[in-house]
Design a protein around this motif. Structure first.
Motif, short mmCIF file in Angstrom:
data_model
loop_
_atom_site.label_atom_id
_atom_site.label_comp_id
_atom_site.label_asym_id
_atom_site.label_seq_id
_atom_site.Cartn_x
_atom_site.Cartn_y
_atom_site.Cartn_z
N ARG A 125 0.83 -1.21 0.00
CA ARG A 125 0.00 0.00 0.00
C ARG A 125 0.86 1.26 0.00
O ARG A 125 0.51 2.26 -0.63
N ILE A 126 2.00 1.22 0.68
CA ILE A 126 2.92 2.35 0.62
C ILE A 126 3.49 2.48 -0.79
O ILE A 126 3.65 3.59 -1.32
N ALA A 127 3.76 1.35 -1.43
CA ALA A 127 4.24 1.37 -2.81
C ALA A 127 3.22 2.04 -3.72
O ALA A 127 3.58 2.79 -4.65
N GLU A 128 1.94 1.82 -3.46
CA GLU A 128 0.90 2.46 -4.26
C GLU A 128 0.94 3.98 -4.10
O GLU A 128 0.75 4.73 -5.07
N LEU A 129 1.20 4.44 -2.88
CA LEU A 129 1.33 5.88 -2.66
C LEU A 129 2.54 6.44 -3.40
O LEU A 129 2.46 7.51 -4.04
N LEU A 130 3.65 5.74 -3.33
CA LEU A 130 4.87 6.19 -4.00
C LEU A 130 4.69 6.24 -5.51
O LEU A 130 5.18 7.15 -6.18
N ARG A 131 4.00 5.26 -6.03
CA ARG A 131 3.72 5.22 -7.47
C ARG A 131 2.99 6.50 -7.91
O ARG A 131 3.23 7.02 -8.99
N ASP A 132 2.13 7.01 -7.04
CA ASP A 132 1.29 8.17 -7.37
C ASP A 132 1.81 9.46 -6.76
O ASP A 132 1.10 10.47 -6.75
N ALA A 133 3.03 9.45 -6.24
CA ALA A 133 3.58 10.64 -5.57
C ALA A 133 3.51 11.86 -6.48
O ALA A 133 3.78 11.78 -7.68
N GLY A 134 3.12 12.98 -5.88
CA GLY A 134 3.00 14.22 -6.62
C GLY A 134 1.59 14.52 -7.08
O GLY A 134 1.32 15.61 -7.60
N THR A 135 0.67 13.58 -6.89
CA THR A 135 -0.72 13.79 -7.28
C THR A 135 -1.54 14.25 -6.09
O THR A 135 -1.07 14.26 -4.95
N ALA A 136 -2.81 14.60 -6.35
CA ALA A 136 -3.57 15.38 -5.38
C ALA A 136 -4.11 14.61 -4.18
O ALA A 136 -4.34 15.19 -3.12
N ASP A 137 -4.35 13.31 -4.31
CA ASP A 137 -5.10 12.61 -3.25
C ASP A 137 -4.23 11.83 -2.28
O ASP A 137 -4.74 11.08 -1.45
N ILE A 138 -2.94 12.02 -2.32
CA ILE A 138 -2.02 11.20 -1.52
C ILE A 138 -2.22 11.40 -0.02
O ILE A 138 -2.23 10.45 0.76
N ASP A 139 -2.40 12.63 0.42
CA ASP A 139 -2.47 12.89 1.85
C ASP A 139 -3.67 12.20 2.50
O ASP A 139 -3.56 11.64 3.60
N ASP A 140 -4.82 12.23 1.83
CA ASP A 140 -5.99 11.55 2.38
C ASP A 140 -5.78 10.04 2.43
O ASP A 140 -6.11 9.38 3.43
N ALA A 143 -3.48 9.16 5.28
CA ALA A 143 -4.11 9.25 6.60
C ALA A 143 -4.85 7.96 6.93
O ALA A 143 -4.77 7.45 8.07
N HIS A 144 -5.56 7.41 5.97
CA HIS A 144 -6.24 6.14 6.19
C HIS A 144 -5.24 5.01 6.42
O HIS A 144 -5.43 4.15 7.29
N LEU A 145 -4.16 5.03 5.65
CA LEU A 145 -3.14 4.00 5.80
C LEU A 145 -2.46 4.11 7.17
O LEU A 145 -2.17 3.08 7.80
N ARG A 146 -2.23 5.32 7.65
CA ARG A 146 -1.61 5.50 8.96
C ARG A 146 -2.47 4.87 10.06
O ARG A 146 -1.96 4.25 10.99
N GLU A 158 5.23 2.70 9.96
CA GLU A 158 4.81 4.10 9.98
C GLU A 158 5.96 5.01 9.60
O GLU A 158 5.76 6.02 8.90
N ALA A 159 7.16 4.68 10.01
CA ALA A 159 8.32 5.49 9.62
C ALA A 159 8.50 5.45 8.11
O ALA A 159 8.81 6.47 7.48
N THR A 160 8.29 4.29 7.52
CA THR A 160 8.40 4.18 6.06
C THR A 160 7.31 4.98 5.37
O THR A 160 7.54 5.60 4.32
N LEU A 161 6.10 4.98 5.94
CA LEU A 161 5.03 5.81 5.40
C LEU A 161 5.42 7.28 5.42
O LEU A 161 5.19 8.02 4.45
N ASP A 162 6.01 7.74 6.52
CA ASP A 162 6.41 9.14 6.61
C ASP A 162 7.51 9.47 5.59
O ASP A 162 7.54 10.57 5.04
N LEU A 163 8.38 8.52 5.33
CA LEU A 163 9.40 8.74 4.30
C LEU A 163 8.74 8.84 2.93
O LEU A 163 9.13 9.69 2.11
N ALA A 164 7.76 8.00 2.67
CA ALA A 164 7.03 8.07 1.40
C ALA A 164 6.32 9.41 1.26
O ALA A 164 6.30 10.01 0.17
N LEU A 165 5.74 9.90 2.35
CA LEU A 165 5.09 11.21 2.31
C LEU A 165 6.11 12.32 2.05
O LEU A 165 5.82 13.29 1.34
N ALA A 166 7.29 12.19 2.62
CA ALA A 166 8.34 13.18 2.37
C ALA A 166 8.68 13.20 0.88
O ALA A 166 8.90 14.28 0.30
N PHE A 167 8.73 12.04 0.26
CA PHE A 167 8.99 11.98 -1.18
C PHE A 167 7.88 12.68 -1.95
O PHE A 167 8.14 13.50 -2.85
#
Length: 244
Positions: A125-140, A143-146, A158-167
């Motif tokens: 699921r984190i990989a899915e976020l990274l795949r879409d990094a830079g698009t509009a719906d990532i933060d929401d 939050a559900h994934l967290r 969770e630390a890896t999720l925060d790194l993905a969000l930083a990217f």
């Protein structure tokens, strides 16, 4: 753990892998990589190699190591290890190639079918976020994934999720959100494990890293090489999004 490893008994491969894991968490990447060379299949040597290479920003080498780990797992008939290696491969390629990441994520989901591997499913699921990094719906979505990660009690994920969000926020050039990511990373890595995630968050946008904030990580090819690789990943994603 060292005593068990030195004893050479049935649990020695697991103990040696544990020592390599501890070295990686502490940011002692040369020791972890050197240990991986002697782990063999029983110690999951290829997966350990991948785990060392991706924090350096060397995603191609990490992806190759995870592919080798997946192949070995297939040869040995170990479905859980095969799925875990594939999930990690999807994770690292999601930083570099969103199109290829689609296929890798799909394969990981197939290999996970019928398996009870919570951390591995969260990695996908984190990989899915990274795949879409830079698009509009990532933060929401994050939050559900967290929430799911916390319910599972997996702080390291969770630390890896925060790194993905930083990217994602680096790609979006959202400095305010990136600063919040850094604050969360400081909190979740305060015990010293993966403290180098703080370094990586700064590397992504080539931000200066104060000496008191820098981890004690021993980068395989030096901090500047790691910084350049991570910043290049962000730049490449921005260029990719501009072509869509």
């Amino acid at each position: 753990m060292q005593r068990v490893a030195d004893g050479g008994g049935r649990l020695a491969p697991n103990a040696r892998r544990g020592l390599a894991h501890l070295a990686r968490l502490a940011g002692d990447f040369p020791t972890a990589l050197a240990a991986a060379e002697h782990l063999g299949w029983e110690g999951r040597h290829h997966r350990v190699e991948g785990d060392v290479h991706w924090p350096q920003g060397d995603m191609d080498r990490a992806a190759a190591a995870y592919a080798a780990a997946r192949t070995e797992a297939e040869d040995h008939g170990v479905a859980g290890e095969r799925a875990t290696a594939q999930a990690q491969r999807a994770f690292v390629l999601a930083f570099t190639d969103p199109t290829q990441a689609d296929d890798e994520i799909h394969l990981a989901e197939q290999l996970l079918a019928g398996l009870d591997l919570r951390a591995t499913r969260l990695t996908v699921r984190i990989a899915e976020l990274l795949r879409d990094a830079g698009t509009a719906d990532i933060d929401d979505r994050a939050a559900h994934l967290r929430t799911d990660i916390r319910l599972a009690g997996l702080a390291s994920v969770e630390a890896t999720l925060d790194l993905a969000l930083a990217f994602h926020h680096a790609v979006a050039n959202n400095r305010t959100a990136l600063e919040a990511d850094v604050l969360r990373l400081r909190e979740v890595t305060r015990d010293g494990d993966c403290a180098y995630y703080m370094d990586i968050a700064h590397f992504m946008t080539d931000l200066p890293l104060a000496e008191q904030d820098a981890s004690s990580a021993q980068w395989l090819e030096g901090a500047q090489t790691a910084r350049t690789r991570w910043n290049t990943l962000v730049t490449a994603r921005r260029e990719h999004l501009n072509t869509l």
